[in-house]
Design a protein around this motif. Structure first.
Motif, PDB file in Angstrom:
ATOM      1  N   ASN B  40       0.855  -1.336   0.172  1.00 49.45           N
ATOM      2  CA  ASN B  40      -0.118  -0.019  -0.007  1.00 49.45           C
ATOM      3  C   ASN B  40       1.033   0.958   0.212  1.00 49.45           C
ATOM      4  O   ASN B  40       2.046   1.671   0.952  1.00 49.45           O
ATOM      5  CB  ASN B  40      -0.905  -0.275   1.175  1.00 49.45           C
ATOM      6  CG  ASN B  40      -1.795  -1.268   1.073  1.00 49.45           C
ATOM      7  OD1 ASN B  40      -2.738  -1.282  -0.827  1.00 49.45           O
ATOM      8  ND2 ASN B  40      -2.444  -1.451   2.431  1.00 49.45           N
ATOM      9  N   ARG B  41       0.558   1.897  -0.710  1.00 50.81           N
ATOM     10  CA  ARG B  41       1.573   3.348  -0.772  1.00 50.81           C
ATOM     11  C   ARG B  41       0.014   4.288  -1.120  1.00 50.81           C
ATOM     12  O   ARG B  41      -1.237   4.212  -1.229  1.00 50.81           O
ATOM     13  CB  ARG B  41       2.104   3.392  -2.104  1.00 50.81           C
ATOM     14  CG  ARG B  41       3.731   2.231  -2.096  1.00 50.81           C
ATOM     15  CD  ARG B  41       4.654   2.882  -1.508  1.00 50.81           C
ATOM     16  NE  ARG B  41       4.450   2.848  -0.068  1.00 50.81           N
ATOM     17  CZ  ARG B  41       5.139   3.646   0.688  1.00 50.81           C
ATOM     18  NH1 ARG B  41       5.921   4.749  -0.172  1.00 50.81           N
ATOM     19  NH2 ARG B  41       5.266   3.892   1.678  1.00 50.81           N
ATOM     20  N   LYS B  42       0.827   5.466  -0.678  1.00 49.42           N
ATOM     21  CA  LYS B  42       0.208   6.444  -1.343  1.00 49.42           C
ATOM     22  C   LYS B  42       0.434   7.892  -1.838  1.00 49.42           C
ATOM     23  O   LYS B  42       1.321   8.135  -1.604  1.00 49.42           O
ATOM     24  CB  LYS B  42      -0.402   7.702   0.503  1.00 49.42           C
ATOM     25  CG  LYS B  42      -1.382   8.081   0.707  1.00 49.42           C
ATOM     26  CD  LYS B  42      -2.525   7.876   1.847  1.00 49.42           C
ATOM     27  CE  LYS B  42      -3.790   8.673   1.487  1.00 49.42           C
ATOM     28  NZ  LYS B  42      -4.786   8.928   2.520  1.00 49.42           N
ATOM     29  N   LEU B  43       0.016   7.775  -2.755  1.00 52.51           N
ATOM     30  CA  LEU B  43       0.472   9.169  -4.230  1.00 52.51           C
ATOM     31  C   LEU B  43       0.267  11.334  -2.986  1.00 52.51           C
ATOM     32  O   LEU B  43      -0.399  10.735  -2.265  1.00 52.51           O
ATOM     33  CB  LEU B  43       0.277   9.164  -4.985  1.00 52.51           C
ATOM     34  CG  LEU B  43       0.092   8.240  -5.643  1.00 52.51           C
ATOM     35  CD1 LEU B  43      -0.891   8.305  -7.254  1.00 52.51           C
ATOM     36  CD2 LEU B  43       1.775   7.741  -5.871  1.00 52.51           C
ATOM     37  N   PRO B  44       1.128  11.678  -3.524  1.00 50.81           N
ATOM     38  CA  PRO B  44       1.038  13.081  -3.181  1.00 50.81           C
ATOM     39  C   PRO B  44       0.186  13.507  -3.942  1.00 50.81           C
ATOM     40  O   PRO B  44      -0.134  13.312  -5.336  1.00 50.81           O
ATOM     41  CB  PRO B  44       2.500  13.847  -3.408  1.00 50.81           C
ATOM     42  CG  PRO B  44       2.761  13.255  -4.637  1.00 50.81           C
ATOM     43  CD  PRO B  44       2.381  11.127  -4.070  1.00 50.81           C
ATOM     44  N   PRO B  45      -0.912  14.690  -3.692  1.00 49.55           N
ATOM     45  CA  PRO B  45      -1.609  15.018  -4.340  1.00 49.55           C
ATOM     46  C   PRO B  45      -1.898  16.041  -5.246  1.00 49.55           C
ATOM     47  O   PRO B  45      -0.059  16.327  -5.640  1.00 49.55           O
ATOM     48  CB  PRO B  45      -2.445  16.209  -3.718  1.00 49.55           C
ATOM     49  CG  PRO B  45      -2.136  16.125  -2.122  1.00 49.55           C
ATOM     50  CD  PRO B  45      -0.806  15.054  -2.160  1.00 49.55           C
ATOM     51  N   TRP B  46      -2.337  16.098  -6.454  1.00 53.48           N
ATOM     52  CA  TRP B  46      -1.745  16.340  -7.864  1.00 53.48           C
ATOM     53  C   TRP B  46      -2.170  18.149  -7.426  1.00 53.48           C
ATOM     54  O   TRP B  46      -2.970  18.311  -7.165  1.00 53.48           O
ATOM     55  CB  TRP B  46      -2.347  15.979  -9.036  1.00 53.48           C
ATOM     56  CG  TRP B  46      -1.595  16.542 -10.297  1.00 53.48           C
ATOM     57  CD1 TRP B  46      -2.931  17.921 -10.765  1.00 53.48           C
ATOM     58  CD2 TRP B  46      -0.483  17.044 -10.858  1.00 53.48           C
ATOM     59  NE1 TRP B  46      -1.938  18.565 -12.160  1.00 53.48           N
ATOM     60  CE2 TRP B  46      -1.311  17.953 -12.027  1.00 53.48           C
ATOM     61  CE3 TRP B  46       0.528  16.271 -10.974  1.00 53.48           C
ATOM     62  CZ2 TRP B  46      -0.153  18.017 -13.254  1.00 53.48           C
ATOM     63  CZ3 TRP B  46       1.514  17.251 -11.457  1.00 53.48           C
ATOM     64  CH2 TRP B  46       1.142  17.385 -13.120  1.00 53.48           C
ATOM     65  N   ASP B  47      -0.567  19.176  -7.783  1.00 53.74           N
ATOM     66  CA  ASP B  47      -0.684  20.023  -7.416  1.00 53.74           C
ATOM     67  C   ASP B  47      -0.614  20.557  -9.089  1.00 53.74           C
ATOM     68  O   ASP B  47       0.863  20.743  -9.601  1.00 53.74           O
ATOM     69  CB  ASP B  47      -0.117  20.775  -6.547  1.00 53.74           C
ATOM     70  CG  ASP B  47      -0.699  22.009  -6.578  1.00 53.74           C
ATOM     71  OD1 ASP B  47      -1.930  23.090  -6.298  1.00 53.74           O
ATOM     72  OD2 ASP B  47      -0.595  22.505  -5.055  1.00 53.74           O
ATOM     73  N   GLN B 138      11.258  -0.550  -3.408  1.00 56.02           N
ATOM     74  CA  GLN B 138       9.642  -0.308  -2.512  1.00 56.02           C
ATOM     75  C   GLN B 138       9.950  -1.283  -1.066  1.00 56.02           C
ATOM     76  O   GLN B 138       9.579  -0.089   0.213  1.00 56.02           O
ATOM     77  CB  GLN B 138       8.219  -0.116  -3.092  1.00 56.02           C
ATOM     78  CG  GLN B 138       7.782   1.229  -4.374  1.00 56.02           C
ATOM     79  CD  GLN B 138       7.810   2.546  -3.428  1.00 56.02           C
ATOM     80  OE1 GLN B 138       7.722   2.307  -1.927  1.00 56.02           O
ATOM     81  NE2 GLN B 138       7.657   3.236  -4.014  1.00 56.02           N
ATOM     82  N   GLU B 186       8.696  10.632  -3.027  1.00 56.30           N
ATOM     83  CA  GLU B 186       9.435   9.697  -4.822  1.00 56.30           C
ATOM     84  C   GLU B 186       9.230  11.445  -5.847  1.00 56.30           C
ATOM     85  O   GLU B 186       8.564  11.941  -5.222  1.00 56.30           O
ATOM     86  CB  GLU B 186       8.382   8.992  -4.988  1.00 56.30           C
ATOM     87  CG  GLU B 186       8.998   7.633  -5.079  1.00 56.30           C
ATOM     88  CD  GLU B 186       7.693   6.737  -5.366  1.00 56.30           C
ATOM     89  OE1 GLU B 186       7.795   6.755  -6.052  1.00 56.30           O
ATOM     90  OE2 GLU B 186       6.553   5.848  -4.292  1.00 56.30           O
ATOM     91  N   PRO B 189      10.686  10.708 -12.071  1.00 57.18           N
ATOM     92  CA  PRO B 189      11.236   9.839 -12.876  1.00 57.18           C
ATOM     93  C   PRO B 189      12.094  10.181 -14.174  1.00 57.18           C
ATOM     94  O   PRO B 189      11.959  10.626 -14.448  1.00 57.18           O
ATOM     95  CB  PRO B 189      10.826   8.878 -13.564  1.00 57.18           C
ATOM     96  CG  PRO B 189       9.402   8.996 -13.890  1.00 57.18           C
ATOM     97  CD  PRO B 189       8.860   9.875 -12.578  1.00 57.18           C
TER      98      PRO B 189
END
Lengths: 164, 194
Positions: B40-47, B138, B186, B189
């Motif tokens: 399980n991972r959480k992505l940062p919100p898009w800004d 990861q 993260e 890339p």
């Protein structure tokens, strides 16, 4: 006069099979309860990566799947071999991901929406470029809870060998 | 009496088993027993806007992990194997450079992290990195945190962190998580070895 014995008396009595349906029904009910219908036909081949720090996805109704991998042999004439994304039952492009997420979110009830989890089921040979693109689309669609679908290795040492 | 003889004949149930078998085989074929598991991972919100002044983090508090397109690892400017990553990450998080962490067992190296709260792991991969390798990295980084939490739980509470019940030991788990907060960042890339 010689007495002719009836043959019937010598024959073995038939095994009573009247309990067979009961046994079969028991098995049947077990499978009916334990079964989860396959929702989609996989069009891409997915050989999941291995990991040890994995968690179970508790509620299947909250999970939406995104598949990525090379198309299966029977689709290769049409779609080639380079890895592709599959959403539901069809091949998709990276631009479809965002609308797919929105569409799936609409299907869920109001209180479940914030808990929606995206499970990325990708082949371990897929390049990160494609996965990063998916992740960017998910961020844009505000689907931030993700899960990298992976398998528990049978032998932990195999995790560190160069082959996998 | 004549009435008794006219009782309804019993229905032949001999084929019942056949029908049940047919259904059973149908369910056997369509069933998928695999339980879904994963990291399980959480992505940062898009800004849309670029953050103008990102918080300044001291170089010593950043543990850089780079993965190139040949699936090779460069950790803190050093080429290492995946099997060494967990240990390296644990040493970094548990370093306790400023001495403020009472439960840490690190070596207090001045060039490594101040304390677990300030330590940040920065992960960057190439677009050509394989997904399998990415998951492995990861996994090792998450495992480093989990191992530290496990050790902490054993010492403070005398029981295993991994074996705790999420409902019953809610407060303890929360406490352990603040002792070793998971901070994995993260970066976008790179695209060098396409």
């Amino acid at each position: 006069m010689a007495v002719i014995k009836k043959k019937k008396d010598k024959a073995l009595p038939a095994v009573n099979t009247s309990a067979l349906p009961d046994i079969v029904f028991m098995l049947l009910f077990f499978f009916m309860v334990a079964t989860v219908m396959r929702e989609v036909d996989l069009k891409v081949s997915v050989d999941k990566p291995q990991a040890t720090e994995i968690q179970k996805l508790e509620r299947k109704s909250l999970v939406t799947y995104i598949y990525a991998g090379s198309p299966r042999a029977k689709f290769q004439d049409k779609f080639g071999r380079s890895p592709r994304i599959q959403l539901n039952d069809a091949f998709a492009t990276i631009d479809d991901v965002q609308s797919f997420v929105v569409q799936e979110r609409e299907k869920k009830s109001e209180e479940d929406r914030p808990m929606m989890t995206m499970s990325i089921k990708a082949d371990k040979s897929v390049k990160m470029g494609l996965i990063s693109d998916i992740k960017l689309q998910l961020r844009k669609a505000q689907a931030l809870k993700i899960n990298y679908s992976s398998l528990q290795p049978k032998n932990v040492d195999a995790l560190y060998s160069s082959e996998n | 009496m004549a009435r008794n003889k006219r009782a309804i004949p019993e229905i032949n149930a001999g084929s019942m088993a056949d029908i049940a078998f047919l259904l059973l085989i149908f369910y056997l074929v369509t069933t998928t027993m695999d339980t879904d598991k994963g990291i399980n991972r959480k992505l940062p919100p898009w800004d849309e806007e670029i953050i103008e002044d990102p918080p300044i983090i001291k170089e010593r508090n950043i543990f850089t992990v780079l993965v190139n397109s040949n699936d090779q690892l460069l950790v803190e400017d050093e080429y290492i194997e995946i099997s060494q990553l967990r240990e390296k990450a644990m040493e970094f998080i548990d370093n306790n450079g400023d001495g403020s962490c009472t439960y840490c067992k690190g070596f207090k190296i001045p060039t490594s992290a101040d304390n677990p709260d300030k330590a940040v792991i920065s992960l960057q991969n190439d677009r050509g990195t394989s997904y399998g390798m990415y998951v492995k990295v990861q996994n090792e980084l998450v495992a480093a945190y989990e191992d530290l939490r496990e050790k902490y739980a054993e010492e403070e509470y005398g029981k295993s962190y991994r074996g705790m019940d999420p409902e019953e030991d809610k407060d303890i788990i929360k406490e352990i998580k603040t002792a070793y907060p998971q901070k994995i960042s993260e970066a976008e890339p790179l695209n060098i070895g396409g």
